[in-house]
Design a protein around this motif. Structure first.
Motif, PDB file in Angstrom:
ATOM      1  N   ALA A  70       2.428  17.954   8.107  1.00 29.30           N
ATOM      2  CA  ALA A  70       3.412  16.892   7.895  1.00 29.30           C
ATOM      3  C   ALA A  70       3.755  16.143   9.184  1.00 29.30           C
ATOM      4  N   ASP A  71       3.147  16.548  10.292  1.00 26.79           N
ATOM      5  CA  ASP A  71       3.398  15.903  11.577  1.00 26.79           C
ATOM      6  C   ASP A  71       3.005  14.430  11.484  1.00 26.79           C
ATOM      7  N   GLY A  72       3.945  13.532  11.691  1.00 20.84           N
ATOM      8  CA  GLY A  72       3.691  12.101  11.593  1.00 20.84           C
ATOM      9  C   GLY A  72       2.762  11.556  12.663  1.00 20.84           C
ATOM     10  N   ASN A  73       2.553  12.309  13.716  1.00 18.88           N
ATOM     11  CA  ASN A  73       1.649  11.886  14.790  1.00 18.88           C
ATOM     12  C   ASN A  73       0.281  12.547  14.671  1.00 18.88           C
ATOM     13  N   GLY A  74      -0.076  12.950  13.467  1.00 19.93           N
ATOM     14  CA  GLY A  74      -1.313  13.688  13.243  1.00 19.93           C
ATOM     15  C   GLY A  74      -2.554  13.004  13.772  1.00 19.93           C
ATOM     16  N   ASN A  75      -2.708  11.694  13.545  1.00 18.91           N
ATOM     17  CA  ASN A  75      -3.908  11.013  14.012  1.00 18.91           C
ATOM     18  C   ASN A  75      -3.998  11.011  15.534  1.00 18.91           C
ATOM     19  N   SER A  76      -2.887  10.813  16.211  1.00 21.19           N
ATOM     20  CA  SER A  76      -2.937  10.786  17.673  1.00 21.19           C
ATOM     21  C   SER A  76      -3.243  12.159  18.251  1.00 21.19           C
ATOM     22  N   LYS A  77      -2.990  13.219  17.477  1.00 22.95           N
ATOM     23  CA  LYS A  77      -3.258  14.582  17.926  1.00 22.95           C
ATOM     24  C   LYS A  77      -4.573  15.124  17.367  1.00 22.95           C
ATOM     25  N   SER A  78      -5.286  14.303  16.637  1.00 24.28           N
ATOM     26  CA  SER A  78      -6.540  14.766  16.057  1.00 24.28           C
ATOM     27  C   SER A  78      -7.630  14.825  17.114  1.00 24.28           C
ATOM     28  N   TYR A  79      -8.649  15.615  16.824  1.00 26.79           N
ATOM     29  CA  TYR A  79      -9.757  15.696  17.758  1.00 26.79           C
ATOM     30  C   TYR A  79     -10.595  14.438  17.677  1.00 26.79           C
ATOM     31  N   PRO A  80     -11.148  14.020  18.786  1.00 22.68           N
ATOM     32  CA  PRO A  80     -11.994  12.832  18.800  1.00 22.68           C
ATOM     33  C   PRO A  80     -13.242  13.023  17.936  1.00 22.68           C
ATOM     34  N   PHE A  81     -13.888  11.913  17.600  1.00 25.90           N
ATOM     35  CA  PHE A  81     -15.108  11.896  16.789  1.00 25.90           C
ATOM     36  C   PHE A  81     -16.303  12.082  17.722  1.00 25.90           C
ATOM     37  N   SER A  85     -26.966  13.766  20.224  1.00 25.88           N
ATOM     38  CA  SER A  85     -28.393  13.460  20.129  1.00 25.88           C
ATOM     39  C   SER A  85     -29.065  14.111  21.334  1.00 25.88           C
ATOM     40  N   SER A  86     -30.359  14.031  21.394  1.00 31.46           N
ATOM     41  CA  SER A  86     -31.090  14.653  22.484  1.00 31.46           C
ATOM     42  C   SER A  86     -30.648  14.064  23.826  1.00 31.46           C
ATOM     43  N   GLY A  87     -30.093  14.909  24.692  1.00 31.01           N
ATOM     44  CA  GLY A  87     -29.688  14.498  26.028  1.00 31.01           C
ATOM     45  C   GLY A  87     -28.383  13.741  26.122  1.00 31.01           C
ATOM     46  N   GLN A  88     -27.657  13.608  25.003  1.00 26.44           N
ATOM     47  CA  GLN A  88     -26.457  12.763  25.039  1.00 26.44           C
ATOM     48  C   GLN A  88     -25.414  13.196  24.010  1.00 26.44           C
ATOM     49  N   VAL A  89     -24.147  13.047  24.392  1.00 36.32           N
ATOM     50  CA  VAL A  89     -23.017  13.255  23.499  1.00 36.32           C
ATOM     51  C   VAL A  89     -22.125  12.026  23.600  1.00 36.32           C
ATOM     52  N   VAL A  90     -21.705  11.503  22.453  1.00 36.83           N
ATOM     53  CA  VAL A  90     -20.790  10.356  22.424  1.00 36.83           C
ATOM     54  C   VAL A  90     -19.487  10.824  21.782  1.00 36.83           C
ATOM     55  N   VAL A  91     -18.370  10.555  22.461  1.00 34.92           N
ATOM     56  CA  VAL A  91     -17.050  10.955  21.979  1.00 34.92           C
ATOM     57  C   VAL A  91     -16.213   9.695  21.810  1.00 34.92           C
ATOM     58  N   LEU A  92     -15.717   9.462  20.582  1.00 34.43           N
ATOM     59  CA  LEU A  92     -14.917   8.279  20.259  1.00 34.43           C
ATOM     60  C   LEU A  92     -13.486   8.675  19.920  1.00 34.43           C
ATOM     61  N   LYS A  93     -12.537   7.755  20.130  1.00 39.69           N
ATOM     62  CA  LYS A  93     -11.122   8.004  19.810  1.00 39.69           C
ATOM     63  C   LYS A  93     -10.891   8.256  18.331  1.00 39.69           C
ATOM     64  N   LYS A  94     -11.730   7.643  17.470  1.00 38.53           N
ATOM     65  CA  LYS A  94     -11.567   7.791  16.024  1.00 38.53           C
ATOM     66  C   LYS A  94     -12.905   7.586  15.339  1.00 38.53           C
ATOM     67  N   ILE A 103      -4.777   4.796  13.889  1.00 40.25           N
ATOM     68  CA  ILE A 103      -4.419   5.273  15.218  1.00 40.25           C
ATOM     69  C   ILE A 103      -5.505   6.233  15.699  1.00 40.25           C
ATOM     70  N   GLY A 104      -5.957   6.054  16.912  1.00 39.00           N
ATOM     71  CA  GLY A 104      -6.970   6.939  17.484  1.00 39.00           C
ATOM     72  C   GLY A 104      -6.348   8.114  18.199  1.00 39.00           C
ATOM     73  N   SER A 105      -7.174   9.056  18.543  1.00 40.56           N
ATOM     74  CA  SER A 105      -6.733  10.251  19.262  1.00 40.56           C
ATOM     75  C   SER A 105      -6.192   9.880  20.642  1.00 40.56           C
ATOM     76  N   THR A 106      -5.168  10.584  21.064  1.00 45.20           N
ATOM     77  CA  THR A 106      -4.622  10.423  22.421  1.00 45.20           C
ATOM     78  C   THR A 106      -4.648  11.747  23.182  1.00 45.20           C
ATOM     79  N   VAL A 107      -5.500  12.665  22.760  1.00 44.13           N
ATOM     80  CA  VAL A 107      -5.534  13.998  23.371  1.00 44.13           C
ATOM     81  C   VAL A 107      -6.183  13.990  24.749  1.00 44.13           C
ATOM     82  N   VAL A 108      -5.806  14.979  25.530  1.00 44.98           N
ATOM     83  CA  VAL A 108      -6.493  15.296  26.775  1.00 44.98           C
ATOM     84  C   VAL A 108      -7.064  16.689  26.535  1.00 44.98           C
ATOM     85  N   ALA A 109      -8.381  16.808  26.665  1.00 45.29           N
ATOM     86  CA  ALA A 109      -9.033  18.060  26.305  1.00 45.29           C
ATOM     87  C   ALA A 109     -10.147  18.380  27.284  1.00 45.29           C
TER      88      ALA A 109
END
Length: 118
Positions: A70-81, A85-94, A103-109
């Motif tokens: 029920a946390d209203g800030n759920g999207n900002s606390k969600s893990y990034p997308f 692929s071979s040799g590469q990782v792409v991390v997106l806010k949403k 709203i995209g993620s605002t986490v520091v991880a």
């Protein structure tokens, strides 16, 4: 004889993974910080192969852990997308299919790329 390590069992109670039967190596680690304006990370990781590697993200701040569904800030606390692929990782806010108003993620991880072999 004492045993040390990690053992993981599946839903049937059968041993699914045992650190005595495989090895792993951290091949990349770094901070994934979406608290500012960074829209994405494209990380070049030599030797990364989705067939025998995993990429995981672990939160580093208590404020980035969702307190309940029920946390209203759920999207900002969600893990990034993450896509790999071979040799590469792409991390997106949403998720790229999310609307512009989502709203995209605002986490520091901490991110880890791990290679394993059996």
């Amino acid at each position: 004889m004492a045993l040390f390590g990690l053992r993981v069992f599946n839903e049937s109670g059968q041993l699914a993974m045992d650190t005595n039967s495989f090895t792993y190596q951290v091949i990349w680690q770094g901070v994934i910080d979406f608290s500012g304006t960074v829209p994405s990370y494209t990380i070049s990781i030599p030797g990364f192969n989705p067939a025998n590697c995993v990429f995981m993200i672990i939160p580093t701040r208590a404020q980035d852990v969702q307190s309940s569904e029920a946390d209203g800030n759920g999207n900002s606390k969600s893990y990034p997308f993450v896509t790999t692929s071979s040799g590469q990782v792409v991390v997106l806010k949403k998720n790229p299919s999310a609307s512009a108003t989502t709203i995209g993620s605002t986490v520091v991880a901490k991110g880890y790329a791990i290679r394993f072999s059996i």
